[in-house]
Design an enzyme around this catalytic site. Sequence first.
Site, mmCIF file in Angstrom:
data_model
loop_
_atom_site.group_PDB
_atom_site.id
_atom_site.type_symbol
_atom_site.label_atom_id
_atom_site.label_comp_id
_atom_site.label_asym_id
_atom_site.label_seq_id
_atom_site.Cartn_x
_atom_site.Cartn_y
_atom_site.Cartn_z
ATOM 1 N N GLU A 197 9.576 1.174 10.740
ATOM 2 C CA GLU A 197 10.641 2.162 10.499
ATOM 3 C C GLU A 197 9.988 3.525 10.619
ATOM 4 O O GLU A 197 9.170 3.896 9.774
ATOM 5 C CB GLU A 197 11.233 1.992 9.087
ATOM 6 C CG GLU A 197 11.946 0.673 8.859
ATOM 7 C CD GLU A 197 13.234 0.547 9.647
ATOM 8 O OE1 GLU A 197 13.694 1.527 10.252
ATOM 9 O OE2 GLU A 197 13.768 -0.569 9.681
ATOM 10 N N GLU B 103 9.376 16.369 15.098
ATOM 11 C CA GLU B 103 9.882 16.031 13.764
ATOM 12 C C GLU B 103 9.115 16.896 12.757
ATOM 13 O O GLU B 103 7.905 16.711 12.560
ATOM 14 C CB GLU B 103 9.652 14.547 13.450
ATOM 15 C CG GLU B 103 10.274 14.176 12.104
ATOM 16 C CD GLU B 103 9.875 12.790 11.598
ATOM 17 O OE1 GLU B 103 8.720 12.381 11.766
ATOM 18 O OE2 GLU B 103 10.743 12.132 10.989
ATOM 19 N N CYS C 267 13.787 10.529 6.819
ATOM 20 C CA CYS C 267 13.670 10.117 8.224
ATOM 21 C C CYS C 267 14.986 10.310 8.966
ATOM 22 O O CYS C 267 15.002 10.602 10.148
ATOM 23 C CB CYS C 267 13.216 8.673 8.296
ATOM 24 S SG CYS C 267 14.254 7.581 7.321
ATOM 25 N N LYS D 186 0.869 -1.188 0.000
ATOM 26 C CA LYS D 186 0.000 0.000 0.000
ATOM 27 C C LYS D 186 0.897 1.226 0.000
ATOM 28 O O LYS D 186 1.483 1.589 1.015
ATOM 29 C CB LYS D 186 -0.880 -0.018 1.265
ATOM 30 C CG LYS D 186 -2.252 0.602 1.126
ATOM 31 C CD LYS D 186 -2.312 2.088 0.968
ATOM 32 C CE LYS D 186 -1.980 2.919 2.162
ATOM 33 N NZ LYS D 186 -1.848 4.364 1.804
HETATM 34 P P1 NAD Z 1 2.349 8.378 7.643
HETATM 35 O O1 NAD Z 1 2.554 7.593 8.877
HETATM 36 O O2 NAD Z 1 1.334 9.452 7.637
HETATM 37 O O3 NAD Z 1 1.964 7.422 6.418
HETATM 38 C C1 NAD Z 1 2.768 6.342 6.029
HETATM 39 C C2 NAD Z 1 1.900 5.319 5.342
HETATM 40 O O4 NAD Z 1 0.947 4.823 6.281
HETATM 41 C C3 NAD Z 1 1.085 5.860 4.160
HETATM 42 O O5 NAD Z 1 0.992 4.861 3.154
HETATM 43 C C4 NAD Z 1 -0.288 6.083 4.790
HETATM 44 O O6 NAD Z 1 -1.347 6.013 3.852
HETATM 45 C C5 NAD Z 1 -0.356 4.930 5.762
HETATM 46 N N1 NAD Z 1 -1.269 5.146 6.896
HETATM 47 C C6 NAD Z 1 -1.617 6.317 7.476
HETATM 48 N N2 NAD Z 1 -2.494 6.077 8.489
HETATM 49 C C7 NAD Z 1 -2.668 4.731 8.547
HETATM 50 C C8 NAD Z 1 -3.430 3.870 9.377
HETATM 51 N N3 NAD Z 1 -4.201 4.348 10.359
HETATM 52 N N4 NAD Z 1 -3.369 2.545 9.161
HETATM 53 C C9 NAD Z 1 -2.593 2.044 8.185
HETATM 54 N N5 NAD Z 1 -1.858 2.805 7.348
HETATM 55 C C10 NAD Z 1 -1.892 4.139 7.540
HETATM 56 O O7 NAD Z 1 3.784 8.928 7.245
HETATM 57 P P2 NAD Z 1 4.154 9.887 6.023
HETATM 58 O O8 NAD Z 1 3.711 11.255 6.393
HETATM 59 O O9 NAD Z 1 3.683 9.268 4.755
HETATM 60 O O10 NAD Z 1 5.755 9.790 6.013
HETATM 61 C C11 NAD Z 1 6.572 10.576 6.786
HETATM 62 C C12 NAD Z 1 7.025 9.821 8.027
HETATM 63 O O11 NAD Z 1 7.697 8.616 7.651
HETATM 64 C C13 NAD Z 1 8.035 10.596 8.837
HETATM 65 O O12 NAD Z 1 7.725 10.489 10.198
HETATM 66 C C14 NAD Z 1 9.350 9.902 8.547
HETATM 67 O O13 NAD Z 1 10.319 10.052 9.537
HETATM 68 C C15 NAD Z 1 8.909 8.492 8.389
HETATM 69 N N6 NAD Z 1 9.896 7.702 7.613
HETATM 70 C C16 NAD Z 1 10.673 6.789 8.278
HETATM 71 C C17 NAD Z 1 11.639 6.054 7.579
HETATM 72 C C18 NAD Z 1 12.508 5.040 8.266
HETATM 73 O O14 NAD Z 1 13.075 4.199 7.588
HETATM 74 N N7 NAD Z 1 12.649 5.083 9.578
HETATM 75 C C19 NAD Z 1 11.802 6.262 6.210
HETATM 76 C C20 NAD Z 1 10.984 7.203 5.571
HETATM 77 C C21 NAD Z 1 10.037 7.917 6.292
#
Ligand code: NAD
Length: 502
Positions: free
Chosen positions: A273, A404, A307, A198
């Site tokens: 992650e 963040e 991240c 997804k």
């Molecule tokens: P997000 O958590 O809003 O969304 C990530 C994914 O989760 C998307 O596909 C979203 O549609 C899905 N999602 C959202 N709510 C959900 C739910 N209730 N149930 C299931 N899926 C759900 O994050 P974002 O804004 O897309 O990305 C930014 C974040 O990702 C930042 O916090 C960043 O640090 C983190 N990130 C971490 C890494 C790592 O490897 N540690 C790498 C890249 C990004």
Amino acid sequence: MTSIETGLIPVLPEVTAFLQRQHALWINGQWVASSSGKSLAVFDPATGQEISHIPDASDLDVDHAIKAARAAFKVWSHMRPADRERLLLKFADVIEAHGEELAQLETLNQGKSIHLSRMIEVGASVEYVRYMAGWATKIEGTTSDLSIAIPPGARNLGLTLRQPVGVVGAIVPWNFPMGMAIWKIASALTCGCTMVLKPSEDTPLTALRLAELAKEAGIPDGVLNVVTGLGAGAGAALARHPGIDKVSFTGSTVTGKEIGRMALANMTRFTLELGGKNPMIIMDDMDAAAIAPGLMAGCFFNQGQVCAAASRLYIHRSIFDHTVGTLESAMKGMTLGSGLNPTAQVQPLVSARHQARVSEAVDAIRKEGVEIVTGGKTPDRTGYFFEPTLLINAPENSLAQKQEIFGPVISAVPVESLDQAIALANNTAYGLAASIWTRDFNSAMKAARQLEAGTIWINSHIPLDPNLPFGGFKQSGYGREHGRGAIEQYTETKSVIIPVFE
Ligand code: NAD
């Protein structure tokens, strides 16, 4: 407001054709319309224009995709490791052959520089698939001499078998849409798992194209399925579905905790992650001018939407003013532009929503009274841009140090000593990554040991390699990706006991 930006690279006809398609879900090797009939718009962050539409998958669609992955698991997990390796290597070749198309698609959808799309989203992804493919034939267990005293006269031999965990639900964010998807696809498929992926609703396009390319490479139908849609809808339907064996999630800490709770309800395995608020320590033996390119890359790579990007700089007081001045002039000199403009240095943020989030965070920090040396505003131009922003002297309880922001916003604070820098660096709920900049070997190694983070760079910040585990301490995650760590995450260990009569 500027109108039309010039100097952009020409968009390939196959990219335009892909954007104009009526997109569907990719289930069992075919395009399938969503049963919800609902769709979501996809935007170009550089212009704010709608460029495509994707289906908003329903719970029923997710269930359908999981059943396809379950059926394919029987085939894929029984395939010889060398055959899985060969198909994954072919997948890498197909991605490489379509590299410019994928890079342009990513830049148009995510906003990032075309250089980054070519180098990281495509180039590093191709290398990642090749690297992981090699593991398919190297997954191994152990043998041990056991002390079990029954049955009488037997000498018990113990074996461990590593078996694929099963059907993986992979949920990925928008910052490196293709790269993050590939980390999960390559690792899971190498181990013999199948997947329902997804992508983020903001950046779904390369995932859909990758699924088609997997079929072109000969990966059997149902091994990789892609469902697009909202996080709270399709994402949650996937995470809480009892038919998956593992959730592999990359995204924010808030969502990660929710995913973990959903997975635990079914005892589904999970890896998370998550976010970071990553420190960069700069000691007094460093020359700011000499290291400025490395510092800037560590902070502003992908507009800080990384991240692991540095956002808290702890700089030795004796070089603080000089280093801040060097960063300020480098930041002021950066040119803003579309990702398709090869000379621009700052590209838009991913979405209008994220642009507003970054802007609100900086406004809140401004209201706290923190000094903004440069930036801090949304520029008056089309697209979701935000100025590279430098804050100084924020107190440790400021949002500048705690939250963040995930944008081009950094906060520099002077420190008196390495011990103070390490203590402040560790004063956070997160623990994803950190760096120390010094020529002194002992200081570097002391920091490497004492910093509470999953990845530590010495005189560098940001590059990763598939051969080194990646993941977070504290609220930055659970589990590790890459290399042997990934193999452990996508397999279950089974112990086998054999009484041998000698
Ligand atoms: P997000 O958590 O809003 O969304 C990530 C994914 O989760 C998307 O596909 C979203 O549609 C899905 N999602 C959202 N709510 C959900 C739910 N209730 N149930 C299931 N899926 C759900 O994050 P974002 O804004 O897309 O990305 C930014 C974040 O990702 C930042 O916090 C960043 O640090 C983190 N990130 C971490 C890494 C790592 O490897 N540690 C790498 C890249 C990004």
